[in-house]
Design an enzyme around this catalytic site. Sequence first.
Site, PDB file in Angstrom:
ATOM      1  N   TYR A 116      21.427 -57.487  59.415  1.00  0.00           N
ATOM      2  CA  TYR A 116      21.044 -57.581  57.999  1.00  0.00           C
ATOM      3  C   TYR A 116      19.669 -58.227  57.893  1.00  0.00           C
ATOM      4  O   TYR A 116      19.405 -59.234  58.550  1.00  0.00           O
ATOM      5  CB  TYR A 116      22.070 -58.414  57.214  1.00  0.00           C
ATOM      6  CG  TYR A 116      22.786 -57.556  56.203  1.00  0.00           C
ATOM      7  CD1 TYR A 116      22.069 -56.978  55.151  1.00  0.00           C
ATOM      8  CD2 TYR A 116      24.140 -57.280  56.309  1.00  0.00           C
ATOM      9  CE1 TYR A 116      22.700 -56.149  54.242  1.00  0.00           C
ATOM     10  CE2 TYR A 116      24.775 -56.463  55.397  1.00  0.00           C
ATOM     11  CZ  TYR A 116      24.039 -55.893  54.367  1.00  0.00           C
ATOM     12  OH  TYR A 116      24.659 -55.078  53.461  1.00  0.00           O
ATOM     13  N   ASP A 173       2.952 -37.290  46.392  1.00  0.00           N
ATOM     14  CA  ASP A 173       4.222 -37.160  47.112  1.00  0.00           C
ATOM     15  C   ASP A 173       3.996 -36.183  48.260  1.00  0.00           C
ATOM     16  O   ASP A 173       3.975 -34.964  48.069  1.00  0.00           O
ATOM     17  CB  ASP A 173       5.297 -36.645  46.147  1.00  0.00           C
ATOM     18  CG  ASP A 173       6.645 -36.442  46.833  1.00  0.00           C
ATOM     19  OD1 ASP A 173       6.695 -36.452  48.083  1.00  0.00           O
ATOM     20  OD2 ASP A 173       7.648 -36.242  46.127  1.00  0.00           O
ATOM     21  N   LYS A 191      10.494 -34.650  58.048  1.00  0.00           N
ATOM     22  CA  LYS A 191      10.132 -33.229  57.921  1.00  0.00           C
ATOM     23  C   LYS A 191       9.046 -32.914  58.946  1.00  0.00           C
ATOM     24  O   LYS A 191       9.311 -32.980  60.136  1.00  0.00           O
ATOM     25  CB  LYS A 191       9.721 -32.934  56.475  1.00  0.00           C
ATOM     26  CG  LYS A 191      10.861 -33.161  55.461  1.00  0.00           C
ATOM     27  CD  LYS A 191      10.461 -32.775  54.058  1.00  0.00           C
ATOM     28  CE  LYS A 191      11.623 -32.872  53.080  1.00  0.00           C
ATOM     29  NZ  LYS A 191      11.658 -34.134  52.337  1.00  0.00           N
ATOM     30  N   GLU A 199      17.591 -58.324  54.612  1.00  0.00           N
ATOM     31  CA  GLU A 199      17.008 -58.201  53.257  1.00  0.00           C
ATOM     32  C   GLU A 199      15.733 -59.033  53.168  1.00  0.00           C
ATOM     33  O   GLU A 199      15.672 -60.161  53.656  1.00  0.00           O
ATOM     34  CB  GLU A 199      18.022 -58.664  52.201  1.00  0.00           C
ATOM     35  CG  GLU A 199      19.101 -57.626  51.978  1.00  0.00           C
ATOM     36  CD  GLU A 199      20.126 -58.029  50.931  1.00  0.00           C
ATOM     37  OE1 GLU A 199      19.954 -59.076  50.288  1.00  0.00           O
ATOM     38  OE2 GLU A 199      21.108 -57.289  50.784  1.00  0.00           O
ATOM     39  N   THR A 202       8.588 -38.495  53.210  1.00  0.00           N
ATOM     40  CA  THR A 202       9.766 -38.624  54.071  1.00  0.00           C
ATOM     41  C   THR A 202       9.267 -38.607  55.511  1.00  0.00           C
ATOM     42  O   THR A 202       8.195 -38.080  55.806  1.00  0.00           O
ATOM     43  CB  THR A 202      10.754 -37.463  53.866  1.00  0.00           C
ATOM     44  OG1 THR A 202      10.023 -36.242  53.927  1.00  0.00           O
ATOM     45  CG2 THR A 202      11.463 -37.555  52.532  1.00  0.00           C
ATOM     46  N   ARG A 214      15.515 -39.571  59.676  1.00  0.00           N
ATOM     47  CA  ARG A 214      15.699 -39.300  58.246  1.00  0.00           C
ATOM     48  C   ARG A 214      15.375 -40.567  57.457  1.00  0.00           C
ATOM     49  O   ARG A 214      15.975 -41.616  57.686  1.00  0.00           O
ATOM     50  CB  ARG A 214      17.157 -38.887  58.049  1.00  0.00           C
ATOM     51  CG  ARG A 214      17.533 -38.419  56.675  1.00  0.00           C
ATOM     52  CD  ARG A 214      18.783 -37.568  56.760  1.00  0.00           C
ATOM     53  NE  ARG A 214      18.469 -36.352  57.481  1.00  0.00           N
ATOM     54  CZ  ARG A 214      17.855 -35.282  56.958  1.00  0.00           C
ATOM     55  NH1 ARG A 214      17.530 -35.265  55.690  1.00  0.00           N
ATOM     56  NH2 ARG A 214      17.575 -34.229  57.693  1.00  0.00           N
TER      57      ARG A 214
END
Length: 429
Positions: A56, A209, A238, A58, A235, A244
Amino acid sequence: MSASPFDDFIRDDAEVVELLGREWARQTSTLQLIASENFASPAVMAATGSILTNKYAEGYPGRRYYGGNQVVDEIEDLARRRLTALFGADHANVQPHSGANANVAVYQALLNPGDTVLAMRLDQGGHLTHGSPASITSKFWNFVSYGVTPRNDDPASPGEHIDFENVRALALEHRPTLIVAGATAYSRFIDPAAFREIADEVGALLMFDSAHVAGLIAGGSHPNPVPYADVVTFTTHKTLRGPRGGAILCREEHAKKVDSAVFPGQQGGPLEHVVAAKAVAFKEAAQPAFARYTAQIVANARAFATALANEGFRPVSGGTDNHMVIADLRDFDAELTGKVAQEVLDRAGITTNRNQIPDDPRSPFITSGLRVGTAAETTAGMGEGEFAQIAALMARVLRHRDDENVIEDVRAQVATLCAGFNPYARFTS
Ligand code: DSN
């Protein structure tokens, strides 16, 4: 192929092993032509499957809400450094779980609820998060949409290119706080300088984008929007060929707001195993071989567009400058829908997705178009000749879509073709 020292332990789960085996067979014996997919390297997959999944974290490096992040901080810093260097950006956020998360985080960072945003309409090539009525983005912000110029089959001035006169007129009329450039179903260069000029004229911020073309930008095969845009989202899976996920680049003046919008604004704990895999992918994308790869992606897409046109499909906008071709099926066969074409091709081992074409008379579920991309099979080693062969196989099976023998025959030819281009063969033999 071993992706991690723990691979063998999955053998205890027969159901998952069986499913993974079937997916391995599908990916390596059928053609992967979905424009948003690729074959990640074993190094990327090993990092994704690493022990970092346990942690974890954060917060951000040096400012975490949990202990024990000494190593994770170094990993995330490495990913950020590699990414800013790759694109020449001031600041990077590598935590977004996806491109959609990245886009919504940028809206949260730069906009107030109700602000106006000018973006590309979904059926003209834009993305759901560019203000589609089906997306939450349209509920919080006031989206105005631009599109492409009308179809024009004259090769000297082909239509279906971004209509910059329309973009400018809408910007002057609606005075948006933010203009969004970028698309998911658009096969032409998107000129970041032209968008910047319009944004400056109306005092708007500019977000680019680059989900689809991020890898092409990294490899020098598409104009880099970073010098022009306030924020660039993308992303990583691609054309960039990583795990991903999503990422955001921005100018220093927006860094604090963007980081706060990703965490705690949109997400909780980051996926640090994926962040490590992103770092691996960014290093891979900085190599000279990656630039050669992206040039081949585009050469293959151009050959594919020409071959599809020769078979009677109409490439929307007359061709391609990137990794994808949007084929208008109506010129090939007025009765053939995108839905049927996708299903028939699937049965023949050719994986594609149906897509609306500009001003499509059919619904997004049916469509008159098919979107194909070259990034994945270029990774597997295919060249212009193979893509011409694929166009011929697609035409044959769609012409004879009611003939099971033809479907079977094409499926066998596809399997033979794929057997010579297994993307992981050199890692497993
Ligand atoms: N729009 C999807 C695609 O391009 O496949 C990703 O969100």
